[in-house]
Motif scaffolding. Sequence first.
Motif, PDB file in Angstrom:
ATOM      1  N   LEU A   1     -12.868  -0.679 -35.559  1.00 18.64           N
ATOM      2  CA  LEU A   1     -12.231  -0.601 -34.316  1.00 18.64           C
ATOM      3  C   LEU A   1     -12.921  -0.329 -33.479  1.00 18.64           C
ATOM      4  O   LEU A   1     -13.651  -1.037 -32.361  1.00 18.64           O
ATOM      5  CB  LEU A   1     -10.546   0.631 -34.384  1.00 18.64           C
ATOM      6  N   PHE A   2     -14.271   0.534 -33.584  1.00 18.09           N
ATOM      7  CA  PHE A   2     -15.363   0.855 -33.090  1.00 18.09           C
ATOM      8  C   PHE A   2     -16.337  -0.274 -32.865  1.00 18.09           C
ATOM      9  O   PHE A   2     -16.411  -0.020 -31.731  1.00 18.09           O
ATOM     10  CB  PHE A   2     -15.600   1.864 -33.550  1.00 18.09           C
ATOM     11  N   SER A   3     -16.506  -0.841 -33.813  1.00 17.33           N
ATOM     12  CA  SER A   3     -17.185  -1.847 -33.290  1.00 17.33           C
ATOM     13  C   SER A   3     -16.611  -3.129 -32.839  1.00 17.33           C
ATOM     14  O   SER A   3     -17.141  -3.573 -31.978  1.00 17.33           O
ATOM     15  CB  SER A   3     -17.950  -2.837 -34.982  1.00 17.33           C
ATOM     16  N   ALA A   4     -15.174  -3.247 -33.087  1.00 13.39           N
ATOM     17  CA  ALA A   4     -15.072  -4.027 -32.187  1.00 13.39           C
ATOM     18  C   ALA A   4     -14.368  -4.089 -30.685  1.00 13.39           C
ATOM     19  O   ALA A   4     -14.507  -4.740 -29.779  1.00 13.39           O
ATOM     20  CB  ALA A   4     -13.504  -3.819 -32.488  1.00 13.39           C
ATOM     21  N   VAL A   5     -14.596  -2.742 -30.472  1.00 15.84           N
ATOM     22  CA  VAL A   5     -14.449  -2.138 -29.153  1.00 15.84           C
ATOM     23  C   VAL A   5     -15.769  -2.805 -28.435  1.00 15.84           C
ATOM     24  O   VAL A   5     -15.643  -2.912 -27.222  1.00 15.84           O
ATOM     25  CB  VAL A   5     -13.890  -1.128 -28.819  1.00 15.84           C
ATOM     26  N   LYS A   6     -16.504  -2.125 -28.966  1.00 14.09           N
ATOM     27  CA  LYS A   6     -17.995  -1.797 -28.873  1.00 14.09           C
ATOM     28  C   LYS A   6     -18.325  -2.900 -28.296  1.00 14.09           C
ATOM     29  O   LYS A   6     -19.360  -3.355 -27.282  1.00 14.09           O
ATOM     30  CB  LYS A   6     -19.122  -1.173 -29.948  1.00 14.09           C
ATOM     31  N   SER A   7     -18.151  -3.750 -28.904  1.00 12.74           N
ATOM     32  CA  SER A   7     -18.825  -5.878 -29.169  1.00 12.74           C
ATOM     33  C   SER A   7     -18.517  -6.695 -27.280  1.00 12.74           C
ATOM     34  O   SER A   7     -18.660  -7.387 -27.830  1.00 12.74           O
ATOM     35  CB  SER A   7     -18.937  -6.345 -29.952  1.00 12.74           C
ATOM     36  N   SER A   8     -17.369  -5.670 -27.485  1.00 17.99           N
ATOM     37  CA  SER A   8     -15.594  -6.744 -26.546  1.00 17.99           C
ATOM     38  C   SER A   8     -16.531  -6.692 -24.981  1.00 17.99           C
ATOM     39  O   SER A   8     -16.460  -7.658 -23.716  1.00 17.99           O
ATOM     40  CB  SER A   8     -14.574  -6.680 -26.746  1.00 17.99           C
ATOM     41  N   PHE A   9     -17.698  -5.303 -25.299  1.00 23.30           N
ATOM     42  CA  PHE A   9     -18.037  -5.364 -23.077  1.00 23.30           C
ATOM     43  C   PHE A   9     -19.174  -5.229 -23.363  1.00 23.30           C
ATOM     44  O   PHE A   9     -19.917  -4.368 -22.134  1.00 23.30           O
ATOM     45  CB  PHE A   9     -17.028  -4.377 -22.642  1.00 23.30           C
ATOM     46  N   LYS A  10     -19.618  -4.430 -24.427  1.00 31.38           N
ATOM     47  CA  LYS A  10     -21.070  -3.471 -23.734  1.00 31.38           C
ATOM     48  C   LYS A  10     -22.090  -4.687 -24.862  1.00 31.38           C
ATOM     49  O   LYS A  10     -22.824  -4.724 -25.876  1.00 31.38           O
ATOM     50  CB  LYS A  10     -21.442  -1.948 -23.893  1.00 31.38           C
ATOM     51  N   VAL A  11     -23.195  -5.212 -23.872  1.00 34.21           N
ATOM     52  CA  VAL A  11     -24.000  -6.410 -23.729  1.00 34.21           C
ATOM     53  C   VAL A  11     -25.498  -5.656 -25.080  1.00 34.21           C
ATOM     54  O   VAL A  11     -25.942  -5.944 -25.944  1.00 34.21           O
ATOM     55  CB  VAL A  11     -25.311  -7.547 -22.945  1.00 34.21           C
ATOM     56  N   GLU A  12     -25.773  -4.320 -24.470  1.00 39.01           N
ATOM     57  CA  GLU A  12     -26.911  -3.406 -25.167  1.00 39.01           C
ATOM     58  C   GLU A  12     -26.548  -2.815 -26.800  1.00 39.01           C
ATOM     59  O   GLU A  12     -27.264  -2.206 -27.304  1.00 39.01           O
ATOM     60  CB  GLU A  12     -27.681  -2.658 -24.300  1.00 39.01           C
ATOM     61  N   SER A  13     -25.068  -2.599 -26.700  1.00 35.68           N
ATOM     62  CA  SER A  13     -25.037  -1.920 -27.935  1.00 35.68           C
ATOM     63  C   SER A  13     -24.607  -3.195 -29.333  1.00 35.68           C
ATOM     64  O   SER A  13     -24.004  -2.835 -30.268  1.00 35.68           O
ATOM     65  CB  SER A  13     -23.372  -1.574 -26.934  1.00 35.68           C
ATOM     66  N   ASP A  14     -25.498  -4.687 -29.330  1.00 33.49           N
ATOM     67  CA  ASP A  14     -25.074  -5.175 -30.221  1.00 33.49           C
ATOM     68  C   ASP A  14     -25.503  -4.912 -31.647  1.00 33.49           C
ATOM     69  O   ASP A  14     -25.065  -4.665 -32.843  1.00 33.49           O
ATOM     70  CB  ASP A  14     -26.433  -6.247 -29.494  1.00 33.49           C
ATOM     71  N   ILE A  15     -26.380  -3.523 -31.417  1.00 40.09           N
ATOM     72  CA  ILE A  15     -26.417  -2.549 -32.677  1.00 40.09           C
ATOM     73  C   ILE A  15     -25.094  -2.205 -33.355  1.00 40.09           C
ATOM     74  O   ILE A  15     -25.325  -2.410 -34.876  1.00 40.09           O
ATOM     75  CB  ILE A  15     -27.026  -1.573 -32.192  1.00 40.09           C
ATOM     76  N   PHE A  16     -24.119  -2.638 -33.046  1.00 35.35           N
ATOM     77  CA  PHE A  16     -22.935  -2.131 -33.471  1.00 35.35           C
ATOM     78  C   PHE A  16     -22.099  -3.445 -34.212  1.00 35.35           C
ATOM     79  O   PHE A  16     -20.540  -3.186 -34.167  1.00 35.35           O
ATOM     80  CB  PHE A  16     -21.716  -1.244 -32.559  1.00 35.35           C
ATOM     81  N   SER A  17     -22.676  -4.300 -33.828  1.00 31.11           N
ATOM     82  CA  SER A  17     -21.998  -5.619 -34.325  1.00 31.11           C
ATOM     83  C   SER A  17     -21.187  -5.345 -35.672  1.00 31.11           C
ATOM     84  O   SER A  17     -21.948  -4.785 -36.840  1.00 31.11           O
ATOM     85  CB  SER A  17     -22.739  -6.823 -34.048  1.00 31.11           C
ATOM     86  N   CYS A  18     -20.142  -5.986 -35.802  1.00 31.51           N
ATOM     87  CA  CYS A  18     -19.880  -6.194 -37.632  1.00 31.51           C
ATOM     88  C   CYS A  18     -21.109  -6.376 -38.375  1.00 31.51           C
ATOM     89  O   CYS A  18     -20.954  -5.752 -39.581  1.00 31.51           O
ATOM     90  CB  CYS A  18     -18.812  -6.956 -37.399  1.00 31.51           C
ATOM     91  N   ILE A  19     -21.196  -7.339 -38.240  1.00 34.18           N
ATOM     92  CA  ILE A  19     -22.368  -7.686 -39.316  1.00 34.18           C
ATOM     93  C   ILE A  19     -23.763  -6.322 -39.205  1.00 34.18           C
ATOM     94  O   ILE A  19     -24.049  -6.289 -40.594  1.00 34.18           O
ATOM     95  CB  ILE A  19     -23.346  -9.145 -39.137  1.00 34.18           C
ATOM     96  N   SER A  20     -23.923  -5.954 -38.322  1.00 32.32           N
ATOM     97  CA  SER A  20     -25.246  -4.460 -38.236  1.00 32.32           C
ATOM     98  C   SER A  20     -24.044  -3.990 -39.170  1.00 32.32           C
ATOM     99  O   SER A  20     -25.026  -3.255 -40.080  1.00 32.32           O
ATOM    100  CB  SER A  20     -25.695  -4.866 -37.298  1.00 32.32           C
ATOM    101  N   LEU A  21     -23.373  -3.404 -39.124  1.00 35.64           N
ATOM    102  CA  LEU A  21     -22.404  -1.884 -39.361  1.00 35.64           C
ATOM    103  C   LEU A  21     -22.059  -1.866 -40.266  1.00 35.64           C
ATOM    104  O   LEU A  21     -22.415  -1.830 -41.690  1.00 35.64           O
ATOM    105  CB  LEU A  21     -21.386  -1.911 -38.441  1.00 35.64           C
ATOM    106  N   GLU A  22     -22.176  -3.803 -41.174  1.00 30.44           N
ATOM    107  CA  GLU A  22     -21.425  -3.840 -42.549  1.00 30.44           C
ATOM    108  C   GLU A  22     -22.801  -3.215 -43.998  1.00 30.44           C
ATOM    109  O   GLU A  22     -22.742  -2.868 -44.960  1.00 30.44           O
ATOM    110  CB  GLU A  22     -20.962  -5.624 -42.943  1.00 30.44           C
ATOM    111  N   LYS A  23     -24.560  -3.967 -42.689  1.00 32.32           N
ATOM    112  CA  LYS A  23     -25.094  -3.556 -43.906  1.00 32.32           C
ATOM    113  C   LYS A  23     -25.329  -2.118 -44.495  1.00 32.32           C
ATOM    114  O   LYS A  23     -25.819  -1.924 -44.797  1.00 32.32           O
ATOM    115  CB  LYS A  23     -26.327  -4.211 -42.739  1.00 32.32           C
ATOM    116  N   THR A  24     -25.197  -1.496 -43.175  1.00 30.23           N
ATOM    117  CA  THR A  24     -25.188   0.073 -43.022  1.00 30.23           C
ATOM    118  C   THR A  24     -24.020   0.761 -44.003  1.00 30.23           C
ATOM    119  O   THR A  24     -24.821   1.356 -45.000  1.00 30.23           O
ATOM    120  CB  THR A  24     -25.318   0.518 -41.784  1.00 30.23           C
TER     121      THR A  24
END
Lengths: 622, 201
Positions: B148-171
Amino acid sequence: MKRMISGNQAVAFAALEAGIELASGYPGTPSTEALTEICNFSKINDPSPYVEWSTNEKVAFEIAAGAAWAGKRALVTMKMSGANVALDSIVSVAYSGTIGGLVIYMADDPGAEAGMPEQDSRYFALLAGLPLLDPSSPGRAFHLTKYAFKLSEAVELPVILRAVTSVAHTKEIVEADYRYHPLARKPEFKRDILRFTKAGSAICVDQHKTLLDRLKLSKDVMHTHKINQIHLNGGNEKRGLCVISSGVLNHDVDEILSSRPGISSLKLEAIYPLDEDNITGVLKNSEGIVIFEELEPVVEMLVRSLASGLNWKGRIIGKLDGVLPRTGRYSSKEILKGINELEGNERQEEVGTKTQTYKHPITFCAGCPHRGTYVALNRVLKRLKLKKEETVVTGDIGCTILGMNPPIDSCWTEVSMGSSIGLAQGLALSGLKAPVIATIGDSTFFHAGIPPLINAAQHNSDILVIILDNGWTSMTGFQINPGTEEMLQGGNNRRVDIEKIVRAIGVDYLEIIDPFKQEDSVEAISKAIQAGGVRVIIAKRECALTALRREGREIKFRIYHEKCTFCRSCMRETGCPALEVKTIRDKQVMSIDADQCTGCGLCATCCSFGAINPADQSGQGA
Amino acid sequence: MSENLFVTGVGGQGTITLCNLIAEHASDHGFRTSFFQSRGMAHRGGRVTGEIRIAENEDESFGPRISQDGADILIGMEIAELINSYSYLKEGGIVIIVNYSYIPSEVILKKKEFPSLQQAVELFSKKTKQIYSAVEQVNPVNLFTLGLFSAVKSSFKVESDIFSCISLEKTIMNKMKRNKEENIKAFRLGYEYGKKTKEIF
Ligand code: SF4
Ligand code: SF4
């Protein structure tokens, strides 16, 4: 190597790097993980330092001091309440000083997030006359722990390393190696009664003088090493404003001062002895000072007395003038308030509305044996028609105190380790009509419950003491204690038997019960309550969680919903968190969460309709 | 400047694991990160909180704790504890709500008041319009919440790309030792859910 570690871990990593050869302590939030980390290290590494969970903090400190007197570096860890227990020996050892580096790690808890007094252990430094460092972050905790060992050896004094919860439990990136550099010093302890005994006032007063000299030296050493950070803006002509902060608040101050470049700052981590040169420098440069420190005005009192000695005429803002609070944890809110006052701004509206809706009570885990003991006790009171509001049950520190919460509602008091037994004795002596019952856990009994039980036996008190023995120090994360099964102790440890201790004390009335055998337990407690003199019951059954981790679950219970009348007796009596309400075919029934149930069977003893039974193989609940 | 994330739940939900994942993820991506964990009685249904502070600048100095009115994002995995954390949310901040209530026996037996999702939403709308709530939830709830957090984050903040779905999946794959598949599944469901229910209350 860079790694993300907590303040507690940083203390452990640094102590290993400093080459400690012994570490001891007693668990207590927020200090516990420091020693846990060293235990974990020692389990899998060779060489590794000797490490132990001691019976209590006083013993832990004496062990560390002994090793340090033989020239080794040693670390001892405790929470603030534990420091009170160790204090007697700390004050005396300070007189003799140390040979090997001796660091006492104490953790304080402003805001009482772990629920014990908001004690400010910095006072111990003043009381015992020992240098005290108060790191501002995990990274600084790593650095200052290593430094503390060097300082300790340079000035021949134990050094107090004090951290608050916000440092101990915060993780950040620290450049730290998980490596042990044993110093492998040859142990050597020379007999020197003038230094290591206290017989005779001449010896004591001489030692006291030496202590003060060493303390003075430690001030100079810390000054040379620039532990505190001082940033003065302007000079003597342009007198300005200055912020003095201590420990963890240094960073909050940084954050706020970044938008106020005109204000000078003094950030303290060497709290005691206070660097007078630093303070004088600040006073000369400013006409207004605000002091930020959590809890007691320790720094403030020292600064005020120095300022009045110098006849300094400016304004000092702090706690003693009522501006800043003496309770709770500080956040940027308090810092902004102080700085606004310093700048002479108008008072700002208080920000932040607290909304407290429902507060979750903490209860015993599902299948906790303590629940069985307290449920049995409640059943006994009912059976003997003893009023709950008249029957005092003193509680003690640890998981057993959860017996104060609903629906158990047993414990009346919680004071300090072992206090349940002494308090019960006094309450009984006061002539209360109803019987007085003390409840105490195994680790707490070993820690400080034995002397009051001896006292009760000697004076033939009229109390019932129930020792809830689950074999572990559970509340703080399942450390071993003297009573833990020998197989599970590790090392060369042996098990110490509570039963033998109680018998050796001369308590004649001793019963051992299994809280999962409710009928027998009720019978035994009921008899014991009605007898006179000191009576002890040991309720013996392993902590549900440790047993679960080792052995897994054999059986679970289920509620046959056709038979459940939704009387909710099971929930009302036990409050087991595995019990839940479900709606099945429009009918409300009680149900058991199969993921949580450990199969203790306690709830089944509450059901008059035979609805609760062991589940079949599939483990399905209703 | 740091971005402040306040997470709350009750013991047993894996709140600390969730915070560890976010904090280590941010830190591995070169952000100066600190993570305070309240702990002690986490396994007994009591309040658990995590405070994460993330700054772009490596040498930025900040304290470990989030002050009142200081959280840019407030994640509540349990309704009552979410409401108890109200004071931490910044005016106009983001609230992510998982509709789960841990209702102890005394509430059921004594018919005490227990707050509802609706009440929480009403309360928070005094401070912000950015309320995202998941009516359903999937176990393990902490990974679902991370999605949920990843979806919300990626929806409006550009610099927060680090929390994208793909990148978090790796983590998640790197850091979680057990039940990887189950965790990834819950994370993805949370992400999907977050993408769909983007509307603001
Ligand atoms: S940790 Fe063990 S002793 Fe403590 S409440 Fe849980 S089961 Fe009981
Ligand atoms: S048997 Fe009953 S009381 Fe025991 S753990 Fe299971 S649900 Fe709780």
